[in-house]
Design an enzyme around this catalytic site. Sequence first.
Site, short mmCIF file in Angstrom:
data_model
loop_
_atom_site.label_atom_id
_atom_site.label_comp_id
_atom_site.label_asym_id
_atom_site.label_seq_id
_atom_site.Cartn_x
_atom_site.Cartn_y
_atom_site.Cartn_z
N GLY A 129 0.83 -1.20 0.00
CA GLY A 129 0.00 0.00 0.00
C GLY A 129 0.86 1.25 0.00
O GLY A 129 2.03 1.22 -0.40
N SER A 130 0.29 2.33 0.47
CA SER A 130 0.98 3.62 0.43
C SER A 130 2.11 3.66 1.46
O SER A 130 2.10 2.94 2.46
CB SER A 130 0.00 4.76 0.69
N THR A 131 3.05 4.55 1.22
CA THR A 131 4.16 4.73 2.16
C THR A 131 3.65 5.20 3.51
O THR A 131 4.12 4.74 4.56
CB THR A 131 5.17 5.72 1.59
N GLY B 11 2.16 2.33 5.29
CA GLY B 11 3.23 1.40 5.59
C GLY B 11 4.05 1.83 6.80
O GLY B 11 4.47 0.99 7.61
N GLU C 146 5.72 -3.45 0.80
CA GLU C 146 5.89 -2.93 -0.56
C GLU C 146 5.06 -1.67 -0.66
O GLU C 146 3.82 -1.72 -0.66
CB GLU C 146 5.47 -3.94 -1.62
N CYS D 218 2.25 0.91 -8.81
CA CYS D 218 3.32 1.44 -7.96
C CYS D 218 4.67 1.47 -8.66
O CYS D 218 5.53 2.29 -8.32
CB CYS D 218 3.41 0.65 -6.66
#
Length: 489
Positions: free
Chosen positions: A240-242, A245, A262, A295
């Site tokens: 998913g998104s940073t 994460g 990831e 991504c």
Amino acid sequence: MGIEQAHRHYVGGGFVAGKGTRFTVTNPSDGSDFAAVTGVSGDQIGYAIAAARTAFDDGPWPAMPAMDRAACLRAMIAWLNGNRQRIEDILVAEAGVVRTSAVRAGQLDLPLKHATDLIDLFLKLPEVEDNPLPLGERFTGSTTVQSFRRYEPIGVVVAISAYNFPFVISIWKVISALIAGNCVILRPSPLTPLSSLILGEAAEAAALPPGVFNVLAEASSDGAILLGTDPAIDMISFTGSTLVGQQVARQAVGTMKRVQLELGGKSAQIYLPDAAGLAGTAGNRACVPHSGQVCVAGTRIFVPQEAKPEILVTIADMLSGVVIGPADDPKTVMGPLINDDAVQRCEDFVKIAVDAGARVVCGGTRPPRPTRGHYFAPTILDLDDMTNPAARAEIFGPIACVIGYRDIDHAVAMANDTAYGLSGHVFGKDVQTAVDVACRLRTGTVNVNGSALSAFASGGGRRLSGVGRERGIEGLRIFQEVKCVNVVS
């Protein structure tokens, strides 16, 4: 309402009706409510954790020979193969996967192939390997020392998948963790839960032992937080998104769970001088597949400065013929974004970029048609350098920027001038030079003159793009603990 999913959570070896908040799954092609899901409650999530913990600690799965686990998982895959059309229909409706595009194959055919490939790869890996002690340490007088390392399942794994490629991401995580002997709780994105919930039916058909695999959906992130903090969970695998994460990592550190993350990307496409003629396709590569919700998309396009004006014209010409429309329309080339928030984000970033000096070469707005659904035109921004916000943030939509470089060193320096490090692309007729450039890029994967996505080759990020790898040997070993055993005789 097209599908009622209220009774398809799979927990402890059986289907359960959700007792939490009811939410709808929206079809991004027209904005309609496609399905209803009654999410699980906190108590049900607790039950799933307990079921998985018991299955790992007391059940047969971790100690089962790998070949026997493989047979169970192959039965799951066979069931999924037999339900391809149903899965495809779900992906088209919930994720906006264009039915006639190459992305459809990547969203359906590829994960089913990868599932089998991951099993085959795991079965070739040794369970025990010798530690390379020198002879002087192996034999001391009359004493002999043996030292080996043994690979063992890590325990209970939580897999949290993303909305953009929901089926393939879930397959990668679930199959890799299960074949390694772990028990799994899968928590899909609430935007695209149906293609993951169907894995519960596959597990039921394959008669997996109770608690070995669980899949449950929820409307909010409350359950994900519970899964990320409960001490009974040994590992979290998240895509998913940073930003999210980072939250997952903070939640996991309290009990020192292993994490595989990831996250976002801002990948480069570098067209070397001898391949500048190929750069006209760069906009299509970055913007069109799954409407840029990829991504690893190469959204920073680096071209020779002197060739940039001509390249921009060619990119715009190639994107002008892209047919935008509903995912189920056979004429559609580029489909919708997941929701209106994603479209608004694209609009906002175009304005931010222009205010900072960017020039819109093409796109930059919502298209006039379709009038319903969530669409944004493929957009190319002409930037002078890497200082523009559009060159630094992951937009996650059909927007790419083109930047000219003076020489190869300049191109590499700009490509590496990012907080991300997930993927990259280098194009060059001189393959040795292209590979040399690829080796200079600080990113987890680099594709030279094309791309290949194989279950036998891992992918993963650096810096804000995450930690750990998926697929390949590294992506299987990450779901295992290493135990060193030393024997003196």
